[in-house]
Motif scaffolding. Structure first.
Motif, PDB file in Angstrom:
ATOM      1  N   MET A   1       0.830  -1.194   0.000  1.00 44.06           N
ATOM      2  CA  MET A   1       0.000   0.000   0.000  1.00 44.06           C
ATOM      3  C   MET A   1       0.866   1.245   0.000  1.00 44.06           C
ATOM      4  N   ASP A   2       0.585   2.165  -0.907  1.00 43.32           N
ATOM      5  CA  ASP A   2       1.331   3.412  -0.945  1.00 43.32           C
ATOM      6  C   ASP A   2       0.481   4.507  -0.331  1.00 43.32           C
ATOM      7  N   VAL A   3       1.151   5.586   0.065  1.00 46.21           N
ATOM      8  CA  VAL A   3       0.487   6.717   0.702  1.00 46.21           C
ATOM      9  C   VAL A   3       0.839   7.959  -0.081  1.00 46.21           C
ATOM     10  N   VAL A   4      -0.135   8.763  -0.418  1.00 43.65           N
ATOM     11  CA  VAL A   4       0.096   9.966  -1.199  1.00 43.65           C
ATOM     12  C   VAL A   4       0.600  11.083  -0.288  1.00 43.65           C
ATOM     13  N   GLU A   5       1.616  11.788  -0.772  1.00 41.97           N
ATOM     14  CA  GLU A   5       2.109  13.001  -0.113  1.00 41.97           C
ATOM     15  C   GLU A   5       2.507  12.764   1.340  1.00 41.97           C
ATOM     16  N   ARG A   6       3.251  11.709   1.583  1.00 42.60           N
ATOM     17  CA  ARG A   6       3.762  11.519   2.936  1.00 42.60           C
ATOM     18  C   ARG A   6       5.037  12.329   3.070  1.00 42.60           C
ATOM     19  N   GLN A   7       5.053  13.256   4.003  1.00 43.80           N
ATOM     20  CA  GLN A   7       6.231  14.087   4.195  1.00 43.80           C
ATOM     21  C   GLN A   7       6.257  14.654   5.602  1.00 43.80           C
ATOM     22  N   ILE A   8       7.456  14.927   6.063  1.00 47.20           N
ATOM     23  CA  ILE A   8       7.665  15.510   7.380  1.00 47.20           C
ATOM     24  C   ILE A   8       7.785  17.020   7.198  1.00 47.20           C
ATOM     25  N   ASP A   9       6.824  17.763   7.713  1.00 50.44           N
ATOM     26  CA  ASP A   9       6.801  19.190   7.450  1.00 50.44           C
ATOM     27  C   ASP A   9       6.142  19.915   8.609  1.00 50.44           C
ATOM     28  N   GLY A  10       6.640  21.104   8.927  1.00 48.37           N
ATOM     29  CA  GLY A  10       6.012  21.942   9.934  1.00 48.37           C
ATOM     30  C   GLY A  10       6.001  21.311  11.316  1.00 48.37           C
ATOM     31  N   SER A  11       5.039  21.727  12.120  1.00 45.55           N
ATOM     32  CA  SER A  11       4.963  21.236  13.500  1.00 45.55           C
ATOM     33  C   SER A  11       4.238  19.907  13.599  1.00 45.55           C
ATOM     34  N   GLY A  12       3.561  19.504  12.531  1.00 46.51           N
ATOM     35  CA  GLY A  12       2.927  18.196  12.498  1.00 46.51           C
ATOM     36  C   GLY A  12       1.654  18.103  13.310  1.00 46.51           C
ATOM     37  N   VAL A  13       1.162  16.881  13.440  1.00 45.97           N
ATOM     38  CA  VAL A  13      -0.065  16.612  14.181  1.00 45.97           C
ATOM     39  C   VAL A  13       0.219  16.748  15.673  1.00 45.97           C
ATOM     40  N   SER A  14      -0.604  17.482  16.366  1.00 42.37           N
ATOM     41  CA  SER A  14      -0.362  17.709  17.797  1.00 42.37           C
ATOM     42  C   SER A  14      -0.731  16.464  18.600  1.00 42.37           C
ATOM     43  N   GLU A  15      -0.147  16.343  19.776  1.00 43.14           N
ATOM     44  CA  GLU A  15      -0.479  15.238  20.657  1.00 43.14           C
ATOM     45  C   GLU A  15      -1.941  15.318  21.088  1.00 43.14           C
ATOM     46  N   ALA A  16      -2.471  16.535  21.225  1.00 44.56           N
ATOM     47  CA  ALA A  16      -3.895  16.675  21.580  1.00 44.56           C
ATOM     48  C   ALA A  16      -4.782  16.045  20.504  1.00 44.56           C
ATOM     49  N   GLU A  17      -4.400  16.191  19.235  1.00 43.55           N
ATOM     50  CA  GLU A  17      -5.175  15.573  18.158  1.00 43.55           C
ATOM     51  C   GLU A  17      -5.109  14.053  18.244  1.00 43.55           C
ATOM     52  N   TRP A  18      -3.941  13.528  18.578  1.00 44.21           N
ATOM     53  CA  TRP A  18      -3.830  12.080  18.717  1.00 44.21           C
ATOM     54  C   TRP A  18      -4.628  11.577  19.910  1.00 44.21           C
ATOM     55  N   GLN A  19      -4.609  12.304  20.994  1.00 50.49           N
ATOM     56  CA  GLN A  19      -5.359  11.855  22.163  1.00 50.49           C
ATOM     57  C   GLN A  19      -6.863  11.897  21.929  1.00 50.49           C
ATOM     58  N   ALA A  20      -7.289  12.719  20.977  1.00 48.76           N
ATOM     59  CA  ALA A  20      -8.711  12.773  20.617  1.00 48.76           C
ATOM     60  C   ALA A  20      -9.084  11.757  19.548  1.00 48.76           C
ATOM     61  N   CYS A  21      -8.125  10.968  19.094  1.00 49.24           N
ATOM     62  CA  CYS A  21      -8.354   9.993  18.023  1.00 49.24           C
ATOM     63  C   CYS A  21      -9.016   8.738  18.602  1.00 49.24           C
ATOM     64  N   ALA A  22     -10.227   8.465  18.182  1.00 51.54           N
ATOM     65  CA  ALA A  22     -10.975   7.321  18.719  1.00 51.54           C
ATOM     66  C   ALA A  22     -10.269   6.007  18.405  1.00 51.54           C
ATOM     67  N   TRP A  23      -9.661   5.910  17.209  1.00 48.63           N
ATOM     68  CA  TRP A  23      -8.952   4.678  16.844  1.00 48.63           C
ATOM     69  C   TRP A  23      -7.820   4.391  17.815  1.00 48.63           C
ATOM     70  N   LEU A  24      -7.020   5.408  18.134  1.00 51.67           N
ATOM     71  CA  LEU A  24      -5.886   5.207  19.031  1.00 51.67           C
ATOM     72  C   LEU A  24      -6.354   4.782  20.410  1.00 51.67           C
ATOM     73  N   GLN A  25      -7.396   5.430  20.910  1.00 59.30           N
ATOM     74  CA  GLN A  25      -7.870   5.112  22.251  1.00 59.30           C
ATOM     75  C   GLN A  25      -8.501   3.726  22.329  1.00 59.30           C
ATOM     76  N   ALA A  26      -8.989   3.221  21.189  1.00 56.79           N
ATOM     77  CA  ALA A  26      -9.665   1.916  21.188  1.00 56.79           C
ATOM     78  C   ALA A  26      -8.761   0.764  20.774  1.00 56.79           C
ATOM     79  N   LEU A  27      -7.476   1.026  20.584  1.00 56.59           N
ATOM     80  CA  LEU A  27      -6.567  -0.043  20.152  1.00 56.59           C
ATOM     81  C   LEU A  27      -6.560  -1.202  21.146  1.00 56.59           C
ATOM     82  N   PRO A  28      -6.508  -2.434  20.650  1.00 62.43           N
ATOM     83  CA  PRO A  28      -6.404  -3.594  21.557  1.00 62.43           C
ATOM     84  C   PRO A  28      -5.129  -3.504  22.387  1.00 62.43           C
TER      85      PRO A  28
END
Length: 252
Positions: A1-28
């Protein structure tokens, strides 16, 4: 599987955004004991000294505590992080980043663990991918568990090391899981379920979390705490927050 426009740029996704991610919180959730069942060694392959501690330092410490030998492979020395810096020249960085890793491993209880530093040029791993795969194949055993960078992590060294690990582990017939490092920076949390499935979450004890926090802060050249560093560090606080959680995530 390829991913379009994957790049490391700017300040990125904040930790607050990750903590609000339902998928992350529901991981087995799985325990470290289940991860290490049936293996005789944990082999952690890192593109640069610090990637292994950031992504899975807690699990490395847990393996040691459980009596599972840990083998740490540093493919490069990470000497290209500050191009043209007047004080932190590549040769100085090569030596210091290896010392930082030694101190970090000691924080995790791994002062005497088996270490391999292959000194491939930072930023050139793609050109040496076949060599890395061959060296890994010679190192690995069938009953190892390999922890490797995610093959779509957006940093070319990470991706090349990830591919080399996949090839070597497949040929040797040993288990392999991946860890994201820069993926936390650029992956849209709403796309994580698609890009990172399957994934497992491993809880760290308060003691191991403290050990990992101390280990991360041994990388002063990356956090900006080393003397003579001016400008933005490689690992500002916004990036470090992603690796100071009380759990770690592995893919595969």
């Amino acid at each position: 599987m390829d991913v379009v426009e994957r790049q490391i740029d700017g300040s990125g996704v904040s930790e607050a955004e990750w903590q609000a991610c339902a998928w992350l919180q529901a991981l087995p959730e799985r325990t470290a004991e289940t991860l290490f069942a049936g293996i005789t060694r944990l082999v952690v392959v890192s593109p640069h000294p610090d990637d292994e501690v950031l992504a899975c330092g807690g699990l490395m410490g847990c393996a040691h505590a459980a009596g599972v030998p840990v083998v740490v492979v540093s493919v490069t020395d990470g000497e290209a992080c500050y191009p043209d810096h007047a004080v932190w020249l590549p040769q100085r960085l090569r030596e210091e980043r290896q010392r930082e890793l030694d101190r970090a491993l000691a924080c995790l209880g791994l002062a005497n663990t088996e270490r391999h530093a292959w000194h491939i040029g930072d930023g050139t791993v793609t050109q040496h991918e076949a060599e890395v795969a061959a060296r890994l194949l010679a190192l690995l055993r069938e009953d190892d568990l390999v922890l490797a960078p995610w093959m779509l992590d957006a940093h070319p060294d990470h991706e090349a090391v990830g591919r080399a690990c996949a090839r070597a582990a497949s040929h040797r017939g040993c288990a392999r899981l991946e860890f994201p490092v820069w993926g936390w920076h650029w992956v849209d949390p709403q796309q994580a379920a698609r890009l990172w499935s399957p994934a497992l979450r491993f809880q760290l004890s308060p003691n191991m979390q403290q050990r990992k926090h101390a280990a991360i802060h041994q990388f002063a050249t990356q956090t900006g705490a080393a003397p003579g560093l001016d400008g933005d560090p490689i690992l500002p606080e916004a990036v470090l927050q992603r690796f100071q959680r009380d759990y770690e995530v592995l893919l595969g």
